[in-house]
Write a protein that holds these residues in place. Structure first.
Motif, PDB file in Angstrom:
ATOM      1  N   ALA A  87      31.047 -28.595 -44.327  1.00  0.00           N
ATOM      2  CA  ALA A  87      30.246 -27.660 -43.543  1.00  0.00           C
ATOM      3  C   ALA A  87      30.761 -27.655 -42.107  1.00  0.00           C
ATOM      4  O   ALA A  87      31.473 -28.562 -41.686  1.00  0.00           O
ATOM      5  CB  ALA A  87      28.784 -28.093 -43.581  1.00  0.00           C
ATOM      6  N   PRO A  88      30.435 -26.616 -41.324  1.00  0.00           N
ATOM      7  CA  PRO A  88      30.834 -26.606 -39.913  1.00  0.00           C
ATOM      8  C   PRO A  88      30.307 -27.840 -39.190  1.00  0.00           C
ATOM      9  O   PRO A  88      29.274 -28.401 -39.551  1.00  0.00           O
ATOM     10  CB  PRO A  88      30.180 -25.327 -39.374  1.00  0.00           C
ATOM     11  CG  PRO A  88      29.977 -24.464 -40.569  1.00  0.00           C
ATOM     12  CD  PRO A  88      29.695 -25.394 -41.706  1.00  0.00           C
ATOM     13  N   ASP A  89      31.018 -28.255 -38.143  1.00  0.00           N
ATOM     14  CA  ASP A  89      30.616 -29.476 -37.443  1.00  0.00           C
ATOM     15  C   ASP A  89      29.633 -29.226 -36.298  1.00  0.00           C
ATOM     16  O   ASP A  89      29.285 -30.151 -35.562  1.00  0.00           O
ATOM     17  CB  ASP A  89      31.840 -30.237 -36.928  1.00  0.00           C
ATOM     18  CG  ASP A  89      32.689 -29.410 -35.965  1.00  0.00           C
ATOM     19  OD1 ASP A  89      32.266 -28.286 -35.624  1.00  0.00           O
ATOM     20  OD2 ASP A  89      33.773 -29.892 -35.572  1.00  0.00           O
ATOM     21  N   THR A  90      29.189 -27.970 -36.146  1.00  0.00           N
ATOM     22  CA  THR A  90      28.158 -27.672 -35.158  1.00  0.00           C
ATOM     23  C   THR A  90      27.065 -26.836 -35.811  1.00  0.00           C
ATOM     24  O   THR A  90      27.312 -26.117 -36.782  1.00  0.00           O
ATOM     25  CB  THR A  90      28.714 -26.890 -33.952  1.00  0.00           C
ATOM     26  OG1 THR A  90      29.079 -25.566 -34.370  1.00  0.00           O
ATOM     27  CG2 THR A  90      29.941 -27.582 -33.369  1.00  0.00           C
ATOM     28  N   ASP A  91      25.861 -26.915 -35.254  1.00  0.00           N
ATOM     29  CA  ASP A  91      24.750 -26.118 -35.774  1.00  0.00           C
ATOM     30  C   ASP A  91      24.787 -24.687 -35.240  1.00  0.00           C
ATOM     31  O   ASP A  91      24.256 -23.777 -35.868  1.00  0.00           O
ATOM     32  CB  ASP A  91      23.412 -26.756 -35.396  1.00  0.00           C
ATOM     33  CG  ASP A  91      23.218 -28.107 -36.051  1.00  0.00           C
ATOM     34  OD1 ASP A  91      23.733 -28.307 -37.171  1.00  0.00           O
ATOM     35  OD2 ASP A  91      22.573 -28.976 -35.436  1.00  0.00           O
TER      36      ASP A  91
END
Length: 203
Positions: A87-91
């Motif tokens: 998943a992406p490493d930022t929200d």
């Protein structure tokens, strides 16, 4: 996709449909139950025309979805040594599966984002609100914008993810937006479902 790449967008999409490990695309969505009540932002202005679906397209750098207030950066995601796409490493940002087509090339481009975190709503918190006919704009590194129109929204259990449909080859340029949804498993600290929004290239 760089010129001379051994797999076209369509070829990579066919390959992706057989990569079972990609079912774990968003196994790590936000670990907290989402808070209620999130506002929207103003709609963006119409973008310039995009590249034809059969042409070489530049990498995506920003995703805009006016209907749900998304205006977020896009960074590339690569399959790891365990053959799983993280998943992406930022929200706040989204991640584009670099092994698939660039948005606007023939085939299904895939962009993923978190639904929430312990801090509150994440970039795709309102993805499940998208209805058919709404625009999704993908700004690309060369200054062009691919404009997609949503066609449907689905929810599937993570152990019944429709890989063939999501990653399978398509006759034109399409887009899939994916996040977590459904019931939250407090023991496993994860959502049990995926929300998938399908869109086709408008221009």
């Amino acid at each position: 996709m760089p010129a001379g790449s051994p797999l076209s967008g369509g070829g990579r999409a066919r390959l992706a449909a057989t990569t079972v490990a990609l079912l774990a695309l968003l196994a790590g969505c936000g670990p907290a139950l989402p808070p209620r009540g999130v506002g929207t932002t103003a709609a963006s202005a119409p973008p310039p025309a995009s590249t034809p679906a059969d042409a070489q397209a530049a990498a995506p750098v920003r995703l805009r979805i006016p209907a749900i207030g998304v205006d977020a950066p896009v960074t590339p995601l690569d399959v790891g040594a365990d053959n799983v796409l993280p998943a992406p490493d930022t929200d706040e940002g989204t991640g584009w599966w670099r092994g698939g087509p660039e948005p606007g090339e023939r085939g299904p481009a895939v962009i993923a984002g978190h639904v929430d975190s312990y801090q509150g709503p994440a970039v795709f918190f309102r993805l499940a609100e998208l209805e058919p006919g709404q625009r999704v704009l993908v700004d690309r590194a060369d200054g062009t914008t691919a404009v997609f129109v949503t066609t449907r929204r689905e929810r599937h259990a993570k152990d019944a993810f429709p890989a063939e449909v999501v990653y399978g080859d398509t006759p034109g340029a399409e887009l899939r937006l994916i996040t977590c949804g459904g019931e939250f498993d407090r023991t496993g600290r994860r959502y049990l479902d995926n929300i998938i929004v399908y869109a086709v290239l408008e221009r």
